[in-house]
Structure formats: structure tokens, C-alpha cells
Design a protein around this motif. Structure first.
Motif, mmCIF file in Angstrom:
data_model
loop_
_atom_site.group_PDB
_atom_site.id
_atom_site.type_symbol
_atom_site.label_atom_id
_atom_site.label_comp_id
_atom_site.label_asym_id
_atom_site.label_seq_id
_atom_site.Cartn_x
_atom_site.Cartn_y
_atom_site.Cartn_z
ATOM 1 N N ALA A 282 0.824 -1.209 0.000
ATOM 2 C CA ALA A 282 0.000 0.000 0.000
ATOM 3 C C ALA A 282 0.860 1.262 0.000
ATOM 4 C CB ALA A 282 -0.931 -0.006 1.206
ATOM 5 N N LEU A 283 1.983 1.226 0.690
ATOM 6 C CA LEU A 283 2.870 2.392 0.735
ATOM 7 C C LEU A 283 3.551 2.620 -0.604
ATOM 8 C CD1 LEU A 283 4.505 4.606 2.236
ATOM 9 C CD2 LEU A 283 6.103 2.797 2.887
ATOM 10 N N HIS A 284 4.103 1.566 -1.209
ATOM 11 C CA HIS A 284 4.911 1.724 -2.411
ATOM 12 C C HIS A 284 4.076 1.786 -3.685
ATOM 13 C CE1 HIS A 284 9.110 1.215 -0.890
ATOM 14 N NE2 HIS A 284 8.446 0.759 0.159
ATOM 15 N N SER A 285 2.796 1.550 -3.588
ATOM 16 C CA SER A 285 1.972 1.664 -4.791
ATOM 17 C C SER A 285 1.905 3.100 -5.290
ATOM 18 C CB SER A 285 0.551 1.148 -4.507
ATOM 19 O OG SER A 285 -0.047 1.917 -3.465
ATOM 20 N N GLY A 286 2.083 4.065 -4.394
ATOM 21 C CA GLY A 286 2.023 5.459 -4.804
ATOM 22 C C GLY A 286 3.350 6.172 -4.823
ATOM 23 N N ILE A 287 4.361 5.611 -4.183
ATOM 24 C CA ILE A 287 5.646 6.300 -4.069
ATOM 25 C C ILE A 287 6.688 5.779 -5.038
ATOM 26 C CG2 ILE A 287 6.612 4.772 -2.321
ATOM 27 C CD1 ILE A 287 6.956 8.617 -2.566
ATOM 28 N N LEU A 314 12.538 6.139 6.657
ATOM 29 C CA LEU A 314 12.334 7.571 6.455
ATOM 30 C C LEU A 314 10.872 7.885 6.161
ATOM 31 C CD1 LEU A 314 15.491 8.451 4.325
ATOM 32 C CD2 LEU A 314 15.181 8.600 6.803
ATOM 33 N N PHE A 315 10.216 6.997 5.420
ATOM 34 C CA PHE A 315 8.800 7.222 5.136
ATOM 35 C C PHE A 315 7.978 7.249 6.423
ATOM 36 C CE2 PHE A 315 9.478 5.219 0.731
ATOM 37 C CZ PHE A 315 9.722 6.469 0.177
ATOM 38 N N TYR A 316 8.374 6.442 7.382
ATOM 39 C CA TYR A 316 7.599 6.396 8.625
ATOM 40 C C TYR A 316 7.763 7.676 9.443
ATOM 41 C CZ TYR A 316 5.474 4.576 12.860
ATOM 42 O OH TYR A 316 4.661 4.397 13.951
ATOM 43 N N THR A 317 8.859 8.402 9.246
ATOM 44 C CA THR A 317 9.039 9.677 9.956
ATOM 45 C C THR A 317 8.370 10.837 9.233
ATOM 46 O OG1 THR A 317 11.144 10.075 8.805
ATOM 47 C CG2 THR A 317 11.227 8.878 10.907
ATOM 48 N N GLU A 323 1.049 8.308 8.036
ATOM 49 C CA GLU A 323 -0.394 8.089 8.168
ATOM 50 C C GLU A 323 -0.864 7.014 7.194
ATOM 51 O OE1 GLU A 323 -4.521 10.658 8.535
ATOM 52 O OE2 GLU A 323 -2.572 11.638 8.396
ATOM 53 N N THR A 324 -0.253 6.941 6.010
ATOM 54 C CA THR A 324 -0.604 5.867 5.072
ATOM 55 C C THR A 324 -0.308 4.506 5.677
ATOM 56 O OG1 THR A 324 -0.156 7.305 3.174
ATOM 57 C CG2 THR A 324 -0.169 4.922 2.786
ATOM 58 N N ILE A 325 0.873 4.376 6.279
ATOM 59 C CA ILE A 325 1.244 3.104 6.901
ATOM 60 C C ILE A 325 0.310 2.781 8.056
ATOM 61 C CG2 ILE A 325 3.062 1.913 8.167
ATOM 62 C CD1 ILE A 325 5.098 3.528 6.579
ATOM 63 N N MET A 326 0.054 3.780 8.905
ATOM 64 C CA MET A 326 -0.756 3.534 10.099
ATOM 65 C C MET A 326 -2.198 3.196 9.741
ATOM 66 S SD MET A 326 -0.133 3.288 13.296
ATOM 67 C CE MET A 326 1.418 4.179 13.391
ATOM 68 N N GLN A 327 -2.749 3.900 8.773
ATOM 69 C CA GLN A 327 -4.120 3.607 8.366
ATOM 70 C C GLN A 327 -4.220 2.227 7.726
ATOM 71 O OE1 GLN A 327 -6.871 5.262 8.949
ATOM 72 N NE2 GLN A 327 -5.888 7.035 9.917
ATOM 73 N N ALA A 419 0.395 12.780 20.192
ATOM 74 C CA ALA A 419 1.320 12.611 19.073
ATOM 75 C C ALA A 419 2.709 12.236 19.537
ATOM 76 C CB ALA A 419 1.387 13.892 18.249
ATOM 77 N N GLY A 420 3.223 12.910 20.554
ATOM 78 C CA GLY A 420 4.547 12.574 21.047
ATOM 79 C C GLY A 420 5.603 13.497 20.483
ATOM 80 N N THR A 421 6.616 13.752 21.273
ATOM 81 C CA THR A 421 7.693 14.633 20.856
ATOM 82 C C THR A 421 8.480 14.002 19.721
ATOM 83 O OG1 THR A 421 7.845 15.457 23.108
ATOM 84 C CG2 THR A 421 9.720 15.881 21.661
ATOM 85 N N GLY A 422 8.683 14.731 18.644
ATOM 86 C CA GLY A 422 9.441 14.226 17.519
ATOM 87 C C GLY A 422 8.694 13.222 16.678
ATOM 88 N N GLN A 423 7.429 13.037 16.926
ATOM 89 C CA GLN A 423 6.626 12.061 16.191
ATOM 90 C C GLN A 423 5.577 12.798 15.365
ATOM 91 O OE1 GLN A 423 4.760 9.181 18.669
ATOM 92 N NE2 GLN A 423 3.672 8.167 17.023
ATOM 93 N N PRO A 424 5.357 12.411 14.117
ATOM 94 C CA PRO A 424 4.368 13.122 13.293
ATOM 95 C C PRO A 424 2.980 13.069 13.907
ATOM 96 C CG PRO A 424 5.750 11.698 11.948
ATOM 97 C CD PRO A 424 6.057 11.365 13.374
#
Length: 695
Positions: A282-287, A314-317, A323-327, A419-424
């Protein structure tokens, strides 16, 4: 005409009567025909090879029953492999239920062939198998063998007897034979190649030589979801998450049958269903298209590996792709949970989550942002936090346990809340179930939490909807980090909990390592005692020549005591104790229990730990120790324990008189007591004069 009785007697003695009767009965005895047993197979690609694998006995019988019924329709499906695959009988297709995978072919098999260089039998097409069965039946009824069955491709099968059938391949083409004939050199090699291409295949009827599993228990006790890490493959064999989870599930079933045999026979323990969660596609289908236009053309394989695996970190940061990964993960968990309950309406077990590498961090962040049950106390604390921090918190953003702060400057305070410090800051999906435990395998959670600017999680830190958390790692895994030190500042002084070996004992090389540490400590102790005894003898000899005998004795006691305290062997013994920190309380994250658990390295890994850094990071998918620990935690919560463990295998070592060089221990596993006896014997056998000379 006269008959020589001697010649008849000689022939009678040369050929035994039993063989004469057998030879005469071969042509007269007729083979009794019995219908062949049909078993169902499915096609699967394994390591770039097409293999035909048999269904379990339970699944094959179900497929055969539906096949022979009169109510079959084009939409009729039969659940197989524990309900993870559906088979369409009329279309002869097998499709996965919980994940996307190519549709595989299914056959109702009875006749098989195997080539001269092959190790597995391959089933014939059903139409060919039907022709072979009809010819076999006619040969049995008419007792007329040496029948030939021509196939459409020029090959043919000959029935030499009831037990010998041979598949002859297509003859060599005239063009190829002419080219071989014109070549004057290498005639022997050409003859060999020609013979190799025409070597026949072995034909087999029925399932006599196949090992068929009985099948999985129908009842599912618990459900476990596993989230993969970076990349589209999960191990060094380039297997997908679905393939490694299949092996993980198989190991689980084997351990249940071996370590919970009594409970399994009584129907108390059945099996655990393990389902994969995949987010990479799902992540790499668009990137991938965006990366393709900016990627350099040099070293293409390495750049493809970087884009496919390392960039996932890097994508996760990134807020967008995080959000794509988490969803994707959250939606798959909810959808598969609903689908599983739909297909298993009587399921009443618990749900567990697991993650490998980056997948464990994804699950950790997801669980951190789940909404706990709303109570009046939480609502009141939420209102207080609005005024205290001058930060607007939505009614949906309930803080996770205590609000953690870290002052980076005197003016600004960063809060780890939703969200957390340093977290998107993203919208985290909410799960429709509350997991009973979370298992992190080879996890970098501790490192990411530290990078986000969090000095400590605190002893009150908990996952809102998950009461248990286990951080499992291999000692040589370069990606794994500890978590206990972020909760209890003193936890770094204690080793992580050692996971027991699945065979009920510690690995031999670890036993030997700790044994030698204890032996070294005992040798040091005996050595110091011998030195002390020698100094006492010197003291007794000089008692008449010195008046300050008391001072001399105190000096000797002081030297010996300092050596005992500073002995490195004693420190090794103290740190080598597995029970150290067993009662250590690690906050509320795991109900006060230990969080970090370490696997035992294999003997060949102990040779050089740097050689196995890659294998150590992907070893969890095929680790019996990891799966057994998870089973113990899952079934232990229900009060179900494993069967009585086998005692550790030990060898009784005989005491040998003489010097240590004469002591040759037998091969095998050494017990601590035996090694201590060797150490004590070795020290006591040394003369004290040797220490006097060395001193």
C-alpha cells in the motif's frame, strides 16, 4: 522314450519348488482390481519451483465429499488450511481469504510420475489419470499386460505389470539426431546426452509413499496478528510475510502438540491462528513512481534495495506516509478481525498483536494512541490538562496514562500526549478490539523513543488497551534495543530475562560458558586459600624470630581479602547468574513483570557474533524458542501450563586421580556439579610448594 531320473533330480534341486510354483502361477493368477484412492493436491511456487503439495487428510476428505455430492454448484467453496483458503471445486481453484495472492490450481489426483533427477512425484492431469485408471482396470480384468497408452505430446506409457508402469518420453527429433551423427568428435558424450533425454519416468498409482498430515484442529483458541518490518521480503530466503507466517504457524502447531500434549488430547488446547498484516504494498503503490524519476541509473540493484527497504524508515518519519502506513495497518487489523469472526462465529478467544523490526514500532505507536475507556476521572483530568499546559486537547484526544514532559529549554516544554515529541501528528485509527498482549520481535522501539526526545517513559507508563508487553530479541540483533531502562533507570544493571530452550534445557555452550566461569571462580578461591595456608606456614616458622607477629598476620589477611574482592572471576560469576533481576519490578507496562527477553544464541553463532548479524535479525520467524514463549504467555493467562519438562541431560564424570592433565572429560553435556568436582580435585591435587616457588 526313456527319462533320465538323474537329470530330473538335478533340475529339481537347482530350481526350488517355491520358485517353480511362483513362475507357473504368474500367468494363471489374475490381478484383483480395486478402485484407486483420490487425494486432492494444490499447486504452489516455492523458491522459483512449481510444486504440487497434498492437502491434509481432513481437507482432502472434505473436498472429496463435496465433489461427490449432488448439490455442488459453480459457487460452491470449501474452506481448507484452517479456513485460510477457499477451494472452488468446479473451477479447481484455490484462493486465499485474508490476504491477496495469486489463485493456484487444484487437482483430484490418483496417478503420479517422477523423473530420474526429481525427488518429488508430480500428479498427472485428471483426464490423463482417468485414462490410465481405465487401462489399468481393463488390464486387471483381462489379465493382459504390456499395454501402451499414447499421450497427445508423442510420449507414451507402458503397463508392464500391475506394479510396473513406465512413462517413456518423446523420441529425439530427426534434426537433432542428424546433427549428432555428423559430429565425429565426442560421440560418447552425444550418446550419453541422447540416452539422458530418453530416460523414462517412474509412474506411480495411489498414495502409498506419501506422508499426509492429519490436519489442523478446527477450533481456534486465540488469534495472533503479525506485522512485518521494512521491505517486501522478511528473511534471507526472500520470502513474503505470508510465507514466513505460514512457517511460524506451523511451528506453533508442532509445539502445541509436543509441549501441550496432555491438554491437546483432552481438547483443552487446540491451536492459535496466526494471520499476517502487510503494509508495504500500500505504501509503495504510490511512491515507487516518484522514486523512479529521481533514482540514479548506476548500481541499480543496490538502489532498488535501498528504495524498497531502507527508505521505509524515512517514510515512517514523514507525516504523509506515516499516516498511510498507520491507516493501512489499522484498517487491515479491523477488517481481518471482522472477517475472522464472520468465518468463526463460535470464537471466544483473545487477540494478540506482534510486530517485527519496524512493524513492532508501528504497533507500539498504534497502541499508544488507542482510546482508553472514558470515565469521569479521565474527563476531569483532561479538563485540568487544558488549563495547565495552555494546550487545546480535543475530547477525542485523551492523554495516554500520565502526560510525559521533557524541558528542552526554559521557555518551551514539549509534551508527549496524543502525538509525542518528535513524532508526526497524524490521525491514528482505533481498533475494534483490545489486544491481550503485544510481542515485539527484534524491535527498535527503545531507540526511536529516545530519538524523539523522551528521556524516560516512567514507571506509570502503560498501553491504554493492552495490559501486557514483551520485548523479545536475539543477543546479536543489531536493530534490537532494550526498553526496561526507559522505565526503570536501574534496569540496565540487570540482564534481560533468558528465554528457555524449547527442548527444556539451556544450550550446551551456554552451560559450559557459565560452568567455566564458576570453575574459574572456584580455582581462584582454592588458589587464594592455598596462598593463605602457605603464608600461615611461613608465619609459623618465623614466630620465634619476630615480635610483631600480629601485624604480619593482619597484613596477610588484608592482602588475601583484597584479592578476593578484586577477583575478576567472582564478578563474572555474579553477572552470569540468570536469576539476577528476576524479581525486578518494571513499572506498570507489563503488570510489573519483566519486559526484555533475550533468546539463546546457537553454538555456531557463538563462534563470531559479527558473522550472524543479518540472520539474527530475521531468526524470529523460524525460532521455536520465540514461539514457545509466546505460547506460554498466551495459554498461561488461562492457567494452562506446559507438560512436565524433561530433565536436563547430564553425564556423571568419574573422579580421576592425578594431575589436571590426566583428567579427560567425556563428551556430552556437563553439569555444574561435575565441573565443580573437577575444579576442586584439580586444585587440591596441586602441591603447595609450587605456589611458594612461583611467589
Amino acid at each position: 522314450m526313456s527319462v533320465n531320473p538323474l537329470s530330473n533330480r538335478a533340475s529339481y534341486e537347482t530350481v526350488p519348488p517355491s520358485l517353480q510354483n511362483l513362475a507357473s502361477g504368474l500367468t494363471e493368477k489374475q490381478m484383483q482390481y480395486r478402485a484407486v484412492y483420490h487425494h486432492w493436491f494444490f499447486c504452489r511456487e516455492v523458491e522459483a519451483k512449481i510444486l504440487w503439495l497434498p492437502f491434509s487428510m481432513h481437507d482432502s476428505l472434505n473436498l472429496e465429499e463435496v465433489h461427490n455430492s449432488n448439490e455442488i454448484s459453480p459457487d460452491t467453496k470449501v474452506a481448507t488450511d484452517g479456513g485460510r483458503y477457499d477451494v472452488e471445486i468446479l473451477r479447481r481453484q484455490r484462493a486465499s481469504v485474508y490476504w491477496s495472492s495469486p489463485v493456484s490450481e487444484v487437482r483430484r489426483c490418483s496417478w503420479f510420475y517422477k523423473g530420474p533427477a526429481e525427488s518429488r512425484y508430480t500428479p498427472y492431469d485428471e483426464s490423463i489419470a482417468a485414462r490410465l485408471e481405465e487401462e489399468f482396470k481393463q488390464a486387471c480384468l483381462s489379465n493382459n499386460w504390456n499395454r501402451r497408452v499414447d499421450l497427445n505430446n508423442g510420449e507414451y506409457i507402458v503397463f508392464h505389470s500391475a506394479n510396473v508402469q513406465v512413462h517413456y518420453l518423446q523420441a529425439t527429433t530427426p534434426e537433432l539426431a542428424a546433427s549428432w551423427g555428423n559430429n565425429s568428435q565426442g560421440s560418447e558424450d552425444n550418446a550419453y546426452l541422447q540416452g539422458a533425454t530418453s530416460r523414462p519416468r517412474v509412474v506411480k498409482r495411489g498414495m502409498d509413499e506419501f506422508n499426509i498430515d492429519d490436519g489442523e484442529p478446527e477450533k481456534v483458541d486465540h488469534l495472533l496478528f503479525l506485522v512485518h518490518g521494512i521491505g517486501s521480503v522478511c528473511d534471507l530466503k526472500f520470502r513474503t510475510v505470508e510465507e514466513v507466517v505460514d512457517e511460524f504457524r506451523s511451528i506453533s502447531l508442532q509445539l502445541v502438540q509436543s509441549h501441550y500434549r496432555n491438554s491437546s488430547e483432552r481438547g483443552i488446547v487446540n491451536r492459535i491462528e496466526v494471520l499476517p498484516i502487510s503494509w508495504h504494498a500500500a505504501l509503495h503503490s504510490g511512491i515507487d513512481k516518484k522514486l523512479q524519476v529521481i533514482t540514479l541509473g548506476s548500481i541499480p540493484k543496490l538502489r532498488h534495495f535501498t528504495n524498497d527497504t531502507l527508505l521505509d524508515i524515512l517514510f515512517y518519519t514523514s507525516p504523509t506516509y506515516c499516516e498511510t502506513i498507520m491507516q493501512t495497518v489499522g484498517n487491515q487489523l479491523n477488517q481481518l478481525y471482522a472477517l475472522f469472526n464472520e468465518r468463526n462465529p463460535n470464537f471466544q478467544g483473545n487477540v494478540y498483536l506482534g510486530g517485527h523490526s519496524l512493524g513492532s514500532l508501528i504497533v507500539f505507536d498504534l497502541l499508544c494512541h488507542q482510546k482508553p475507556p472514558v470515565t469521569e476521572e479521565i474527563s476531569r483530568k483532561t479538563e485540568d490538562n487544558k488549563d495547565a499546559d495552555n494546550k487545546v486537547i480535543n475530547s477525542q484526544d485523551i492523554p495516554i496514562g500520565p502526560v510525559l514532559k521533557r524541558k528542552l529549554s526554559k521557555q518551551v516544554s514539549y509534551v508527549m500526549g496524543t502525538a509525542g515529541t518528535g513524532q508526526p501528528y497524524i490521525n491514528y485509527p482505533q481498533l475494534v478490539f483490545n489486544p491481550s498482549a503485544f510481542f515485539a520481535l527484534g524491535s527498535p522501539i527503545g531507540m526511536f523513543v529516545t530519538v524523539r526526545g523522551i528521556d524516560t517513559l516512567g514507571e506509570d507508563f502503560v498501553l491504554p488497551t493492552c495490559p501486557a508487553f514483551f520485548n523479545i530479541f536475539h543477543p546479536f540483533d543489531p536493530v534490537a534495543y532494550r526498553i526496561e531502562s526507559l522505565i526503570n533507570p536501574d534496569a540496565y544493571k540487570y540482564r534481560p530475562m533468558l528465554i528457555p530452550h524449547h527442548k527444556g534445557r539451556k544450550r550446551m555452550h551456554l552451560e559450559l560458558k557459565e560452568t567455566m566461569a564458576r570453575v574459574g571462580a572456584d580455582l581462584k578461591q582454592k588458589l587464594l586459600e592455598s596462598v593463605k595456608s602457605t603464608w600461615n606456614s611461613v608465619y609459623q616458622l618465623g614466630i620465634f624470630n619476630r615480635q610483631d607477629n600480629k601485624a604480619l598476620q593482619e597484613e596477610i589477611e588484608k592482602v588475601v581479602e583484597e584479592q578476593m574482592i578484586n577477583s575478576p572471576s567472582e564478578n563474572v560469576e555474579a553477572t552470569a547468574t540468570d536469576d539476577a533481576g528476576f524479581d525486578l519490578k518494571i513499572g506498570k507496562l507489563n503488570g510489573g513483570r519483566r519486559v526484555d527477553y533475550v533468546l539463546q544464541e546457537a553454538p555456531f553463532e557463538y563462534i563470531n557474533e559479527y558473522l550472524f548479524i543479518l540472520t539474527s535479525h530475521v531468526c524470529y520467524w523460524q525460532s521455536e524458542d520465540t514461539m514457545l514463549m509466546m505460547l506460554k504467555e498466551i495459554y498461561g493467562s488461562m492457567g494452562i501450563q506446559t507438560d512436565a519438562q524433561l530433565p536436563q541431560q547430564t553425564l556423571s564424570i568419574e573422579r580421576v586421580s592425578g594431575s589436571p592433565s590426566n583428567i579427560i572429560p567425556p563428551t556430552g553435556t556437563f553439569s555444574l556439579d561435575s565441573m565443580e568436582q573437577i575444579a576442586a580435585q584439580s586444585v587440591t591435587s596441586l602441591p603447595t610448594t609450587s605456589f611458594i616457588k612461583n611467589s
